[in-house]
Enzyme design. Structure first.
Site: not given
Length: 601
Positions: A387-388
């Protein structure tokens, strides 16, 4: 996956410029080259996407008619015309427009493509730009378009002036089509270049499989031990050639053991177990996970640094997780689950675990460290939950079939290496957010238009490259903004429509960033599960059990669909994924009981 009870995601949107075209005839130097720029002859000479364009008598800038084009859903109402030009020559493009976010530009110039636009033109406003063609450029495509979700725009008196060129001819059919050594699900093809071709369409049977610019291609996602017939056409601004002579290739038999899905049941429940950390859901021992769960993802293996590639895993400390079992008991419980037919994977990433494999050294370290975890705990495979900013496309990396961004190239290489090391029984799953997958339907990476979040759609090249190795894709249908479905409407999380629309895209395939030539192919239904939060505490987008059942009814039996109509029926849809086992326990096991209660047929 969020470690905190709630997560959020801000989706940024930006303009997309896409190309297209028609043929034209030669013009004298300095003459008007655009055909029917005032639209007095209707749409003659122009092509508008999705039937979005029409000729209207008012408002007009000059003459008796003007263009009116209306963006809708995933279409920006792009109208194009391809014009023959002369190499290394100067041109001026201009036109009059009305409306919001109206763009006028030229592509395929051979130098720098140009575009000019107005944010708001309540009355007629003139747009103009200039460009110079490259030393080998003989055609350019002029385009005018609006923006997604805005109202209709108007255009009139479009003009391209400069020296004319020779007319473009439709290329001849390619020759020399041959098939290389077929795999169980792939066939490599090659052919002789066709004079004047700018791209090639590859057909499997009567359906177009893919479009490439070179003279080689590999068709993927094929059925093992089956004869497949292929043809190729050559394409340029003037059109598409006849099809080449056909070639037939038979795919190799697939692995007999394990069966497709790496031994999973026909309909599986996947859950994440908070094994290395604590939050408000409480700790759950591996031995206490109910038998309903078919795949248990250990959350999380974490990097020692963002770019090291070094992944470590250890059980939650007793000071944070009262009741945590010993490492020996944990490993014994894993073996007991596996003896009962369950799969236990190590999940890498999560909300806080950013991993960027930007170098070959980081890739190799990732493979070695993940292998140590799998071997120590006797695990069945790997779940990627990046993610991110773990996956972010480099500027200009807009072809998901041939990515060049290092963090994507090295991740694909690492996962293929692990798959090869552990063999066909290795379970490989991914849990991206909709932002990284379905949003690529509208916006793909940073792209040539600039300004868009480069993470949008960044999982698409990874999924495409690993589609023959991927056991399950369970996109997180939560912590998401509204996403446009294939019906051209935006759908909001927490509803049956959202899960139906997002899953339909994966099972149907979809054009990337509105470009039908970059069509993301469909996954097999047994590769797809729907990702949901287990309770309102687990993430934004909790869906009531009745809505979950409605989504499954629609996708597997095409009944109870509500306002969305799917493009198929998929009784083999694999099942559901949830964040998380711990949150489900916190909520009285409502999610898993709901899964058990559903009648799949």
């Amino acid at each position: 996956m969020d470690r905190t009870p709630l997560g959020s995601l801000v989706v940024a949107l930006a303009a997309v410029l896409v190309l297209g075209g028609l043929t034209t005839t030669a013009r004298v130097a300095g003459a008007e080259l655009a055909r029917n720029g005032g639209f007095e002859a209707g749409l003659d000479g122009w092509s508008c996407t999705a039937g979005s364009g029409a000729v209207v008598p008012a408002p007009v800038h000059g003459g008796a008619k003007a263009l009116q084009a209306t963006p809708a859903g995933g279409d920006n109402a792009r109208c194009t015309q391809t014009v023959t030009v002369r190499p290394d020559s100067a041109y001026t493009l201009s036109g009059w427009v009305r409306g919001s976010y109206v763009h006028l530009g030229a592509s395929g110039t051979g130098t720098t493509d140009v575009s000019t636009w107005t944010q708001s033109a309540p009355d007629w406003q003139r747009l103009t730009t200039t460009f110079r063609t490259g030393p080998a450029t003989r055609t350019v495509t002029v385009h005018v378009h609006g923006w997604y979700g805005t109202g209709a725009y108007h255009a009139d008196d479009l003009s391209l002036t400069g020296p004319g060129g020779d007319p473009v001819q439709v290329p001849a059919a390619p020759t020399g089509l041959t098939a290389g050594t077929a795999g169980s699900t792939t066939v490599p093809l090659s052919w002789t270049p066709a004079a004047g071709a700018t791209s090639y369409h590859v057909y499997r049977g009567t359906a177009r499989a893919l479009t490439v610019t070179g003279t080689t291609a590999t068709v993927t996602g094929l059925v093992p031990a089956t004869a497949h017939t292929f043809q190729v056409t050559a394409v340029n601004e003037a059109g598409e050639s006849p099809k080449s002579a056909a070639v037939t290739a038979t795919t190799a038999p697939g692995p007999a053991d394990p069966p497709p899905g790496q031994g999973l049941p026909a309909h599986a429940l996947v859950g994440y177990l908070h094994a290395s950390f604590a939050n408000g859901s409480g700790y759950t021992r591996m031995a206490d996970v109910p038998d309903t769960w078919d795949v248990i993802n250990l959350a999380f293996g974490e990097p020692t640094s963002v770019t090291s590639g070094d992944i470590r895993f250890s059980l939650c400390p007793a000071t944070e997780c009262p009741g945590v079992e010993s490492a020996a008991d944990f490993k014994a419980a894993i073996k007991a689950k596996q003896a009962a037919g369950k799969k236990v994977l190590i999940s890498i990433g999560g909300q806080n675990g950013q991993v960027q494999l930007a170098t070959p050294a980081a890739r190799d370290t990732f493979v070695a460290s993940v292998s140590r975890i799998i071997d120590e705990y006797g695990l069945d495979g790997l779940d990627i939950d990046f993610e991110g900013h773990s996956l972010s496309l480099a500027a200009g990396d807009t072809d998901f079939r041939n990515p060049t961004t290092p963090v994507i190239v090295h991740l694909v290489s690492a996962l293929k290496t692990l798959k090869a090391k552990y063999g066909p029984g290795f379970v490989l799953t991914m849990a991206p957010e909709t932002f990284f997958v379905q949003l690529g339907h509208q916006y793909y990476g940073s792209g040539p238009w600039g300004g868009q979040d480069p993470r949008a759609g960044a999982y698409l090249p990874v999924i495409h490259a690993l589609r023959d190795d991927l056991t399950l894709l369970h996109v997180q249908d939560y912590n998401s903004g509204p996403i446009m479905g294939l019906d051209g409407r935006y759908h909001s999380m927490g509803t049956a429509d959202f899960h139906i629309a997002m899953t339909d895209m994966l099972l149907t395939g979809f054009p990337v960033a509105g470009d039908a030539s970059r069509f993301f192919p469909a996954l097999r239904p047994e590769q797809v599960a729907i990702g949901l939060p287990a309770s309102p505490h687990a993430g934004n987008g909790h869906t009531a059990p009745a809505e979950v059942h409605q989504a499954l009814d629609c996708l597997t039996r095409r009944v109870n669909c509500g306002s969305y109509r799917t493009h198929g029926t998929w009784p083999a849809l694999r099942g559901l994924m949830t964040w998380s086992v711990n949150w489900d326990r916190f909520g009285g096991w409502e999610f898993s009981k709901n899964f058990d209660a559903y009648r799949w047929s």
